[in-house]
Design a protein around this motif. Structure first.
Motif, PDB file in Angstrom:
ATOM      1  N   HIS A 119       8.417   5.076  -0.561  1.00 41.87           N
ATOM      2  CA  HIS A 119       9.605   5.334  -1.374  1.00 41.87           C
ATOM      3  C   HIS A 119      10.558   4.153  -1.491  1.00 41.87           C
ATOM      4  N   THR A 120      10.276   3.055  -0.818  1.00 41.07           N
ATOM      5  CA  THR A 120      11.103   1.856  -0.928  1.00 41.07           C
ATOM      6  C   THR A 120      10.199   0.660  -1.244  1.00 41.07           C
ATOM      7  N   ASP A 121      10.807  -0.492  -1.456  1.00 36.86           N
ATOM      8  CA  ASP A 121      10.051  -1.678  -1.873  1.00 36.86           C
ATOM      9  C   ASP A 121       9.653  -2.597  -0.714  1.00 36.86           C
ATOM     10  N   TRP A 122       9.507  -2.064   0.482  1.00 37.54           N
ATOM     11  CA  TRP A 122       9.193  -2.904   1.634  1.00 37.54           C
ATOM     12  C   TRP A 122       7.903  -3.697   1.439  1.00 37.54           C
ATOM     13  N   ARG A 123       6.903  -3.097   0.799  1.00 36.75           N
ATOM     14  CA  ARG A 123       5.647  -3.821   0.570  1.00 36.75           C
ATOM     15  C   ARG A 123       5.899  -5.067  -0.284  1.00 36.75           C
ATOM     16  N   GLU A 124       6.638  -4.883  -1.378  1.00 33.63           N
ATOM     17  CA  GLU A 124       6.932  -5.999  -2.264  1.00 33.63           C
ATOM     18  C   GLU A 124       7.741  -7.079  -1.548  1.00 33.63           C
ATOM     19  N   GLN A 125       8.672  -6.664  -0.690  1.00 28.35           N
ATOM     20  CA  GLN A 125       9.459  -7.649   0.057  1.00 28.35           C
ATOM     21  C   GLN A 125       8.562  -8.505   0.945  1.00 28.35           C
ATOM     22  N   ILE A 126       7.614  -7.874   1.611  1.00 31.42           N
ATOM     23  CA  ILE A 126       6.705  -8.611   2.503  1.00 31.42           C
ATOM     24  C   ILE A 126       5.792  -9.525   1.682  1.00 31.42           C
ATOM     25  N   ILE A 127       5.227  -8.995   0.622  1.00 34.25           N
ATOM     26  CA  ILE A 127       4.319  -9.802  -0.204  1.00 34.25           C
ATOM     27  C   ILE A 127       5.059 -11.003  -0.795  1.00 34.25           C
ATOM     28  N   LYS A 128       6.229 -10.777  -1.386  1.00 36.34           N
ATOM     29  CA  LYS A 128       7.004 -11.878  -1.972  1.00 36.34           C
ATOM     30  C   LYS A 128       7.451 -12.878  -0.907  1.00 36.34           C
ATOM     31  N   GLY A 129       7.851 -12.380   0.258  1.00 39.93           N
ATOM     32  CA  GLY A 129       8.258 -13.279   1.339  1.00 39.93           C
ATOM     33  C   GLY A 129       7.116 -14.170   1.783  1.00 39.93           C
ATOM     34  N   CYS A 130       5.924 -13.609   1.897  1.00 35.97           N
ATOM     35  CA  CYS A 130       4.756 -14.408   2.294  1.00 35.97           C
ATOM     36  C   CYS A 130       4.364 -15.382   1.193  1.00 35.97           C
ATOM     37  N   GLN A 131       4.498 -14.967  -0.069  1.00 37.13           N
ATOM     38  CA  GLN A 131       4.214 -15.867  -1.188  1.00 37.13           C
ATOM     39  C   GLN A 131       5.189 -17.038  -1.203  1.00 37.13           C
ATOM     40  N   SER A 132       6.445 -16.793  -0.817  1.00 36.10           N
ATOM     41  CA  SER A 132       7.433 -17.873  -0.814  1.00 36.10           C
ATOM     42  C   SER A 132       7.075 -18.967   0.195  1.00 36.10           C
ATOM     43  N   TYR A 133       6.326 -18.605   1.219  1.00 31.55           N
ATOM     44  CA  TYR A 133       5.859 -19.581   2.213  1.00 31.55           C
ATOM     45  C   TYR A 133       4.451 -20.082   1.885  1.00 31.55           C
ATOM     46  N   ASP A 134       3.887 -19.592   0.779  1.00 26.11           N
ATOM     47  CA  ASP A 134       2.535 -19.974   0.361  1.00 26.11           C
ATOM     48  C   ASP A 134       1.508 -19.693   1.463  1.00 26.11           C
ATOM     49  N   LEU A 135       1.654 -18.513   2.076  1.00 28.56           N
ATOM     50  CA  LEU A 135       0.735 -18.132   3.145  1.00 28.56           C
ATOM     51  C   LEU A 135      -0.580 -17.627   2.567  1.00 28.56           C
ATOM     52  N   ASN A 136      -1.649 -17.909   3.245  1.00 29.36           N
ATOM     53  CA  ASN A 136      -2.984 -17.512   2.813  1.00 29.36           C
ATOM     54  C   ASN A 136      -3.264 -16.088   3.328  1.00 29.36           C
ATOM     55  N   ILE A 137      -2.663 -15.119   2.652  1.00 32.01           N
ATOM     56  CA  ILE A 137      -2.770 -13.722   3.080  1.00 32.01           C
ATOM     57  C   ILE A 137      -3.208 -12.866   1.904  1.00 32.01           C
ATOM     58  N   VAL A 138      -4.169 -12.002   2.155  1.00 34.77           N
ATOM     59  CA  VAL A 138      -4.607 -11.007   1.184  1.00 34.77           C
ATOM     60  C   VAL A 138      -4.047  -9.667   1.657  1.00 34.77           C
ATOM     61  N   PHE A 139      -3.324  -8.985   0.777  1.00 35.32           N
ATOM     62  CA  PHE A 139      -2.732  -7.696   1.115  1.00 35.32           C
ATOM     63  C   PHE A 139      -3.539  -6.568   0.483  1.00 35.32           C
ATOM     64  N   CYS A 140      -3.631  -5.471   1.203  1.00 36.51           N
ATOM     65  CA  CYS A 140      -4.245  -4.265   0.668  1.00 36.51           C
ATOM     66  C   CYS A 140      -3.444  -3.067   1.186  1.00 36.51           C
ATOM     67  N   SER A 141      -3.671  -1.920   0.551  1.00 39.93           N
ATOM     68  CA  SER A 141      -2.857  -0.752   0.880  1.00 39.93           C
ATOM     69  C   SER A 141      -3.575   0.517   0.474  1.00 39.93           C
ATOM     70  N   ALA A 142      -3.149   1.597   1.075  1.00 40.56           N
ATOM     71  CA  ALA A 142      -3.572   2.904   0.601  1.00 40.56           C
ATOM     72  C   ALA A 142      -2.997   3.099  -0.797  1.00 40.56           C
ATOM     73  N   ASN A 143      -3.470   4.103  -1.499  1.00 42.86           N
ATOM     74  CA  ASN A 143      -2.909   4.435  -2.806  1.00 42.86           C
ATOM     75  C   ASN A 143      -1.463   4.882  -2.597  1.00 42.86           C
ATOM     76  N   THR A 144      -0.531   4.238  -3.264  1.00 43.90           N
ATOM     77  CA  THR A 144       0.888   4.553  -3.078  1.00 43.90           C
ATOM     78  C   THR A 144       1.470   5.380  -4.223  1.00 43.90           C
ATOM     79  N   ASP A 145       0.633   5.821  -5.137  1.00 43.85           N
ATOM     80  CA  ASP A 145       1.075   6.660  -6.241  1.00 43.85           C
ATOM     81  C   ASP A 145       0.786   8.126  -5.898  1.00 43.85           C
ATOM     82  N   HIS A 146       1.854   8.931  -5.771  1.00 42.34           N
ATOM     83  CA  HIS A 146       1.697  10.326  -5.359  1.00 42.34           C
ATOM     84  C   HIS A 146       0.688  11.089  -6.213  1.00 42.34           C
ATOM     85  N   ASP A 147       0.838  10.993  -7.527  1.00 42.30           N
ATOM     86  CA  ASP A 147       0.006  11.797  -8.423  1.00 42.30           C
ATOM     87  C   ASP A 147      -1.478  11.453  -8.304  1.00 42.30           C
ATOM     88  N   THR A 148      -1.795  10.164  -8.332  1.00 42.86           N
ATOM     89  CA  THR A 148      -3.216   9.808  -8.257  1.00 42.86           C
ATOM     90  C   THR A 148      -3.787  10.028  -6.857  1.00 42.86           C
TER      91      THR A 148
END
Length: 146
Positions: free
Chosen positions: A12-41
């Motif tokens: 319900h919050t943007d914590w995932r995006e904050q982490i992904i963008k923060g890691c991108q700002s450091y140009d870290l070699n990280i691949v992110f994955c997640s469970a389905n975050t859309d309630h309906d699907t």
């Protein structure tokens, strides 16, 4: 070093995006994955196997289909970040933490201080506890450093 990081928990919050963008700002070699975050699907994932008349069986089928994704992604990740939010109880996040612990997969919990007590067992098995997405970013920066 490349890291595969699984992001679990509250949707319900943007914590995932904050982490992904923060890691991108450091140009870290990280691949992110997640469970389905859309309630309906997520709730309708089992519908591809046939419609159910009773909500219990629809939820049951969808949970099993979602578990295929979750199980596979957790097994493939190097580390998991498990977020417990403020508004809802994330039973799925607690389950993911337990699965990580059973696999000896390192994980970091992310939650406020006021829910330390109900999460004491989950935190006890975690390798770290963070209270902000930026703390997670800084930890991942350290882990992914060359």
């Amino acid at each position: 070093m490349e890291l595969n990081v699984y992001l679990s928990g509250e949707i319900h919050t943007d914590w995932r995006e904050q982490i992904i963008k923060g890691c991108q700002s450091y140009d870290l070699n990280i691949v992110f994955c997640s469970a389905n975050t859309d309630h309906d699907t997520s709730d309708s994932a089992g519908d591809i196997l046939g419609a159910e008349q009773q909500s219990f069986w629809r939820d049951h089928k969808s949970a099993k289909v979602n578990a295929i994704r979750t199980k596979t992604l957790i097994e493939r990740c190097d580390i998991a970040i498990i977020r417990f939010g403020d508004k809802y109880k994330q039973w799925n996040a607690a389950f993911d933490a337990g699965y990580c612990a059973a696999l000896s997969k390192p994980y970091i919990t992310l939650h406020r201080e006021d829910i330390v007590h109900p999460l004491k067992e989950v935190d006890a098995a975690a390798h770290a506890w963070a209270t902000t997405p930026m703390q997670v970013v800084e930890t991942l920066k350290y882990l992914a450093s060359k």
